[in-house]
Each structure stands twice: as structure tokens, then as C-alpha cells.
Scaffold this active site. Structure first.
Site, PDB file in Angstrom:
ATOM      1  N   SER A 136       0.821  -1.152  -0.087  1.00 40.01           N
ATOM      2  CA  SER A 136       0.058   0.128   0.100  1.00 40.01           C
ATOM      3  C   SER A 136       0.910   1.258   0.198  1.00 40.01           C
ATOM      4  CB  SER A 136      -0.811  -0.084   1.297  1.00 40.01           C
ATOM      5  OG  SER A 136      -1.451   1.282   1.544  1.00 40.01           O
ATOM      6  N   TYR A 149      -2.908  -0.627  10.098  1.00 39.80           N
ATOM      7  CA  TYR A 149      -2.795  -1.157   8.627  1.00 39.80           C
ATOM      8  C   TYR A 149      -1.573  -0.941   7.940  1.00 39.80           C
ATOM      9  CZ  TYR A 149      -3.887  -1.410   3.757  1.00 39.80           C
ATOM     10  OH  TYR A 149      -4.006  -1.574   2.293  1.00 39.80           O
TER      11      TYR A 149
END
Length: 253
Positions: A136, A149
Site C-alpha cells: 500500500s 494497517y
């Protein structure tokens, strides 16, 4: 007759994972993929002519079984592993419970480690293979709405580099892809991107002029496993349309 290349994609029932499954099939790969949702998995399997293996990445026994079943269906060969399965948790670090952090690391990092370890053994025997980890943009520069996350995805980048280093003498490559807000995609759903993108100026397209699509990520994965990327290993590739470069990442507000 040339044997088609083979691939295992984790988390392939929707979003980026589904796009990767469909792109690899279009590229001629024989594909097995995992996911938790049986209905969606079977629908993708029929549409893409791929093998669906129901497995929850948080379940260690399930991931071991998934790798065994995938290899059986793929004929014992594995040319590509795509670690895409992941979960998110939205909330500040100060209120993130231990249980949520543990589950995030279990799915986003430990499962990728286990799948990669099993794939590594097969690829080492083959003297070839490629692992692609879907991380990400938050792994590079944390997303404040998704801090835990982001931390797990940052750890995944280090894991990618180390697998690349260990794999190099054996013909095994490992790279990481870091998408920005992508639709359809898990991060975009968690941050409200899909709902607000059309009407909220904060969610304007990146300098590239458009929002990220799952097919963009799939195209990059297809290139990374191609002969053109044969020298590419240990790389972290950000795919955000230059959003971070101009401080216009959609999820930074």
C-alpha cells in the site's frame, strides 16, 4: 506443446485480487486463488476459468491446506505467487486493541510470510519463480485513518526485500506493489473513497488525472512477472498517479 505458467493469488475474490486473477488468465496463466467468500469465489472461478480455494488467511491450517490444494491443481509447479489478501482496521493507534493489531499482522504479514515460505521451497527446486506482494502507499507514508494497517504493510515491504535477497541465487524474484486509493479496492472502501470521490474535492484525482483502478495494479503485476522485468527484484513500486509526490493522496485528509 508449451506448458502454461502457473500462479496462486491470495484474496482473489474481489477488488484488486479479482482483477489480478482475470489479468493473469488473459495472459495465459493457469490460476488458483483463495478467498473467504464462497459465493464470490465460485463466481470469479467460473468467469475467469480459474480454481477457487476457500481459505481464511487468519487461519494457519487453512493457508497450509490452500497451498497444498493449489499445487495439486497447478500440477506441482508454481511460477508466481501474489500475496494480495489483507484486512483493514480504521481508528487511531491509541484505541487500537491488541486483538485487532494481532489479526492485522496475522493476515497482512504472517500469512504472506507462510505462503512465500512454501512457494520459496517449490521455486527453489524449479530454479525460477516470482513473488509479488501487494502492499500500500500507506506502507511508504502512513495513512492516518489506517495507522495499524499501514504498519503491517510497511513490514511487508521489508519482508519483500529480504525474500528477494534470499531468492536471488536461486532464480527467485520478489517485488512489492504499493497502490494508492484504488477502486474497486479494500483501502478505498475503508476510507470512503468510493462513496465520496465524485462529490468531494478532497478526493479529486491524483495529478495523473484519474482515480486508480484495480486493473492498473493487475497490469503492473503482469509486467513484473514478464521477461521484460527479469532484472527487477527487491523493488517497491508505488502506483498512486503521483499523488504522494504532490501531497494530494486521497486518503491523507
Amino acid at each position: 506443446m508449451t506448458t502454461p505458467p502457473t500462479a496462486l493469488v491470495t484474496g482473489g475474490t474481489s477488488g484488486i485480487g479479482r482483477a489480478i486473477v482475470e489479468r493473469l488468465r488473459a495472459e495465459g496463466f493457469r490460476v488458483a486463488f483463495t478467498g473467504r467468500n464462497n459465493e464470490r469465489g465460485l463466481a470469479v472461478a467460473v468467469g475467469a476459468e480459474a480454481a477457487f480455494i476457500r481459505a481464511d488467511s487468519a487461519d494457519r491450517a487453512a493457508t497450509d491446506r490452500a497451498m497444498y490444494e493449489a499445487l495439486a491443481w497447478l500440477g506441482g509447479r508454481l511460477d508466481l505467487l501474489v500475496n494480495n489478501a489483507a484486512i483493514v482496521y480504521e481508528g487511531p493507534l491509541e484505541t487500537t486493541p491488541d486483538s485487532a493489531l494481532q489479526e492485522l499482522f496475522e493476515v497482512n504479514l504472517t500469512a504472506a510470510f507462510r505462503y512465500s515460505r512454501a512457494a520459496f521451497a517449490i521455486m527453489r527446486e524449479q530454479r525460477s519463480g516470482s513473488i509479488v506482494n501487494i502492499a500500500s502507499d500507506g506502507a511508504i507514508r502512513g495513512i492516518h485513518k489506517l495507522p495499524a494497517y499501514s504498519a503491517t504493510k510497511a513490514a511487508l515491504l521489508t519482508l519483500s526485500e529480504l525474500y528477494a535477497a534470499e531468492g536471488a541465487p536461486h532464480g527467485i524474484r520478489c517485488n512489492a506493489v504499493c497502490p494508492g486509493a484504488t477502486h474497486p479496492g479494500m483501502q478505498s472502501t475503508a476510507t470512503g473513497f468510493a462513496h465520496h470521490a465524485e462529490n468531494d474535492s478532497r478526493w479529486a484525482p491524483a495529478p495523473s488525472g484519474r482515480h486508480g483502478q484495480a486493473s492498473d495494479v493487475a497490469a503492473l503485476v503482469a509486467w513484473l512477472v514478464s521477461a521484460e522485468a527479469a532484472r527487477m527484484s527487491g523493488a517497491t513500486l508505488r502506483l498512486d498517479g503521483a499523488a504522494a509526490a504532490t501531497m494530494r493522496g486521497e486518503t491523507r485528509e
